[in-house]
Design a protein around this motif. Structure first.
Motif, mmCIF file in Angstrom:
data_model
loop_
_atom_site.group_PDB
_atom_site.id
_atom_site.type_symbol
_atom_site.label_atom_id
_atom_site.label_comp_id
_atom_site.label_asym_id
_atom_site.label_seq_id
_atom_site.Cartn_x
_atom_site.Cartn_y
_atom_site.Cartn_z
ATOM 1 N N HIS A 424 -50.503 84.436 -40.373
ATOM 2 C CA HIS A 424 -50.539 84.206 -38.903
ATOM 3 C C HIS A 424 -52.129 84.199 -38.508
ATOM 4 C CE1 HIS A 424 -48.847 84.223 -34.464
ATOM 5 N NE2 HIS A 424 -49.924 83.500 -34.545
ATOM 6 N N ASP A 426 -55.470 82.348 -36.449
ATOM 7 C CA ASP A 426 -56.106 81.507 -35.553
ATOM 8 C C ASP A 426 -57.375 81.096 -35.774
ATOM 9 O OD1 ASP A 426 -53.742 80.639 -34.273
ATOM 10 O OD2 ASP A 426 -53.589 82.376 -32.869
ATOM 11 N N LEU A 434 -50.480 79.115 -41.288
ATOM 12 C CA LEU A 434 -49.052 79.222 -40.921
ATOM 13 C C LEU A 434 -48.242 79.959 -41.654
ATOM 14 C CD1 LEU A 434 -49.066 75.401 -39.799
ATOM 15 C CD2 LEU A 434 -49.627 77.146 -38.137
ATOM 16 N N ASP A 452 -43.846 77.159 -35.321
ATOM 17 C CA ASP A 452 -44.272 78.160 -36.783
ATOM 18 C C ASP A 452 -43.255 79.044 -37.099
ATOM 19 O OD1 ASP A 452 -45.631 79.381 -38.527
ATOM 20 O OD2 ASP A 452 -47.485 80.159 -37.390
ATOM 21 N N ASN A 455 -43.342 82.781 -38.341
ATOM 22 C CA ASN A 455 -44.122 83.769 -37.422
ATOM 23 C C ASN A 455 -43.523 83.789 -36.338
ATOM 24 O OD1 ASN A 455 -46.051 84.514 -39.324
ATOM 25 N ND2 ASN A 455 -47.171 82.535 -39.097
ATOM 26 N N ALA A 457 -43.436 81.612 -33.714
ATOM 27 C CA ALA A 457 -44.688 81.179 -32.796
ATOM 28 C C ALA A 457 -44.649 79.915 -32.472
ATOM 29 C CB ALA A 457 -45.960 81.915 -33.321
ATOM 30 N N ARG A 459 -47.567 77.196 -32.048
ATOM 31 C CA ARG A 459 -48.892 77.224 -32.086
ATOM 32 C C ARG A 459 -49.455 75.817 -31.601
ATOM 33 N NH1 ARG A 459 -49.795 80.262 -36.739
ATOM 34 N NH2 ARG A 459 -52.191 80.531 -36.549
ATOM 35 N N SER A 473 -54.605 77.796 -32.132
ATOM 36 C CA SER A 473 -54.357 78.900 -31.262
ATOM 37 C C SER A 473 -53.035 79.131 -30.948
ATOM 38 C CB SER A 473 -55.023 78.769 -29.924
ATOM 39 O OG SER A 473 -54.543 77.630 -29.134
ATOM 40 N N THR A 474 -52.574 80.285 -30.522
ATOM 41 C CA THR A 474 -51.144 80.602 -30.465
ATOM 42 C C THR A 474 -50.899 80.582 -29.061
ATOM 43 O OG1 THR A 474 -51.153 82.110 -32.605
ATOM 44 C CG2 THR A 474 -49.238 82.627 -30.768
ATOM 45 N N THR A 477 -45.259 83.907 -28.778
ATOM 46 C CA THR A 477 -44.879 84.609 -29.979
ATOM 47 C C THR A 477 -43.546 85.199 -29.638
ATOM 48 O OG1 THR A 477 -45.888 86.675 -29.181
ATOM 49 C CG2 THR A 477 -47.099 85.100 -30.719
ATOM 50 N N GLN A 517 -55.842 83.996 -29.412
ATOM 51 C CA GLN A 517 -56.385 83.864 -30.848
ATOM 52 C C GLN A 517 -55.649 85.150 -31.448
ATOM 53 O OE1 GLN A 517 -58.507 82.017 -32.430
ATOM 54 N NE2 GLN A 517 -57.808 80.562 -30.841
#
Length: 642
Positions: A424, A426, A434, A452, A455, A457, A459, A473-474, A477, A517
């Protein structure tokens, strides 16, 4: 070699099976299981990891065998994870429930039992007799007949010896919690504001209201199967991808939604007005790479031209598919693009012509960009079409974000490096990481959202200026295995995330600017490294099951392909050949890497009195981490069935 017949199942030298050691057990009612507890039963150890499509194929191959022999056979799933997320015991418990694993599962996060049984690949099967001795080891898919034959042989032998004990095994079924959705995979927004969900755990399609929760209706009986008809009698088997049919085609085709019915290896059409389901592509059987019967003969017995690869086109009901995971409509192609996760390719389904075509991918597993006949994928699992016509895809096993150009079917990667690196991270896309993504959604501004999955997440990739690699970027989460994304019509402020492991749809806001990030670190798939010398005799062992012989009626019965990562590791011995053995020469200055070995062997009934002998194809791809050392082993033996 075609006349070599096995009169009994191949047996290994009598070696006691190692004890089953791990972090804990599932499906046993909280009890630990020892080999002594299993004495008197035929035991099959199934070494698997829940990301692996080949492992999921083997789970399905074993279901009927398990049911037929439940009083004498105990299958034990040994879960030896590839990805970090798969080592999470909560995630493993969810996967065991999701895939309806009806036998004990040993949680082996440190690969202790994996190493004790010298497993080198997912999946690997090890057969143990009722006295506790290992009698066979098989890697890869296509061994159902061999397992069935060996189980019957062992049952007869040990019943005669008095060492077989019939009765219940250690399996204890968990109590499922009722939820409206059960491991949902993907979803689409319907014109009325509701959502249609591929409700994989319920083997159905479920329509929910605009709130994403309230049940509107179900399409499908909820029982696993392949049955067409109305909403109460139709059956699915772990459906995943969904795509709305273009408005102009719906009346002519007679259905409104195309469904990737993954475990049925089929595409299904659904008419929304009354919930009627029709199979529109596939035979219900799995396409096996290298098999001679992937394409069924036409009426009257006429055969199709031999398979050549990219560009092949067949009547949609005449060809087998392999775990279609997602579908999306491409206007430039005038066809649905199908993510064929089971053999790592993209296909195209033309509903007007009633044909399917091999669009891109060699059926080798990995990450290689370029022309359609040279590109490699690894379980493509999510698709989305951008405004410019690009087909974006989440390539799960390479943890990659990639796109296909519909003009020439060439493939380009923007995130991801290959099968063994994930994490994970960014930042610049060519450095971002990823972890096993399953979903994508192309946004109107040219950026792309990624579910993702491992993770947990959401993204976003944003293209860079002047064709640069772009930035990742994320956006969110702590999502529970997000596997699909839906962009509600007219709403650019939110995305609907299918949280598969939480059994729900979740609305997530989309920020106007860049997300946060995150640098959660980089990971590499960890497996035991084999120390070998610079010159190595590679041997893939294969013995036909009892009553079978190697089948060379349509050409060579075996094939072997070898390559390496990095390519410079292998000085000699790379490429394709027929024999299941060759000498490899490795470069000590490169030192270490991964040997990629793909083997296939075809066998059939040996009795000449059988007019139409049953044929079986065993296949496996190994990725063997190796290190070249002075005095290292000069032989590398990989059991396909031995």
């Amino acid at each position: 070699m075609g006349d070599v017949t096995s009169t009994s199942a191949p047996r290994l030298p009598r070696v006691r099976a190692s004890e089953l050691v791990g972090r804990g057990w599932l499906n046993t009612g909280g009890k630990d299981v020892t080999l002594a507890d299993l004495r008197g039963k035929v035991v099959v150890l199934d070494f698997w990891t829940f990301c692996c499509i080949n492992c999921l194929h083997v789970l399905d191959e074993l279901r009927e065998i398990e049911e037929r022999h439940r009083d004498v056979l105990v299958i034990v799933g040994v879960h030896s994870p590839k990805f970090v997320h798969e080592a999470d015991p909560v995630a493993l418990a969810a996967a065991v429930e999701r895939y309806e694993v009806h036998h004990p599962v040993l949680d082996d996060p440190d690969l202790v039992t994996w190493q004790a049984f010298t497993a080198r690949a997912w999946p690997t099967l090890v057969v143990i007799d009722p006295e506790g001795y290992v009698v066979a080891q098989m890697a890869g898919e296509g061994h159902a007949h061999a397992v069935e034959t060996l189980v019957a042989e062992l049952v007869a032998e040990h019943e005669a010896k008095g060492t077989l004990h019939r009765g219940d095994g250690p399996y204890v079924a968990p109590t499922p919690q009722p939820t409206t959705l059960r491991f949902p995979a993907k979803a689409v927004a319907l014109p009325g504001g509701t959502f249609l969900v591929a409700d994989a755990g319920h083997h159905a399609l479920t329509e929910v209201a605009a709130d994403g929760e309230t049940l509107v209706r179900r399409i499908g009986s909820g029982e696993r199967g392949l049955v067409d008809g109305g909403p109460d009698e139709a059956r699915f088997s772990e459906p995943n991808g969904l795509c709305l049919v273009p408005d102009e085609l719906r009346e002519r085709l007679g259905y409104d939604v195309l469904v990737a019915d993954t475990v049925n290896h089929a595409l299904r059409g659904v008419r929304l007005a009354d919930g009627h389901v029709t199979t529109v592509a596939g035979t219900g059987e799995q396409y096996m790479v290298g098999a001679v019967d992937n394409v069924l003969p036409l009426e009257g017995g006429a055969t199709h031209p031999a398979e050549q690869g990219v560009g092949d086109r067949w009547p949609a009901h005449q060809v087998k598919l392999s775990s279609p995971w997602d579908v999306t409509w491409s206007q430039p192609l005038a066809a649905f693009v199908v993510a064929m996760a089971g053999h790592h390719t993209l296909w195209a389904f033309d509903p007007s012509a009633g044909t399917v075509a091999h669009l891109a991918g060699t059926m080798n597993e990995g990450l290689v960009d370029g022309a359609p006949g040279q590109s490699w994928f690894a379980q493509p699992s999510g698709l989305s079409v951008a405004a410019d016509g690009r087909v974006w895809l989440a390539d799960a096993e390479t943890s990659a974000l990639r796109w296909l150009d519909p003009a020439d079917a060439s493939v380009t990667s923007v995130v991801g490096t290959g099968l063994f690196d994930f994490g994970h991270r960014d930042g610049a896309a060519d450095q971002a990481l990823l972890q096993h993504p399953l979903g994508v959604a192309a946004l109107p501004d040219g950026s792309v959202l990624v579910a993702d999955t491992y993770n947990g997440a959401l993204r976003r990739w944003v293209p860079g200026p002047d064709g640069g690699p772009g930035e990742v970027s994320t956006l969110a989460t702590d999502l529970a295995e997000p596997s699909g994304l839906v962009l509600p019509a007219g709403d650019t402020d939110h995305v609907i995330v299918v949280e598969s492991a939480a059994h729900r749809l979740t609305r997530v806001p989309l920020p106007a600017g860049a997300g946060t990030q995150v640098d959660g670190g980089a990971h590499r798939t960890q497996r035991p490294v084999t120390e070998i010398g610079a010159d190595v005799a590679l041997e893939v062992v294969f013995h036909p099951a009892a009553g079978q012989k190697l089948d060379d009626r349509w050409g060579p019965s075996t094939s072997l392909r070898v390559s390496a990562t990095p390519p410079g590791l292998l000085l000699d011995g790379a490429g394709d050949d027929v024999a299941l053995g060759r000498t490899l020469r490795l470069d000590p200055t490169v030192g270490e890497g991964v040997l990629h070995v793909t083997a296939r062997a075809a066998s059939c009934d040996a009795d000449p009195a059988i007019e139409h002998p049953a044929c079986h194809l065993a296949a496996q791809d190994w990725g063997v981490p190796v290190r070249v050392v002075a005095g290292g082993d000069g032989a590398l033996v990989l059991p396909l069935h031995g």
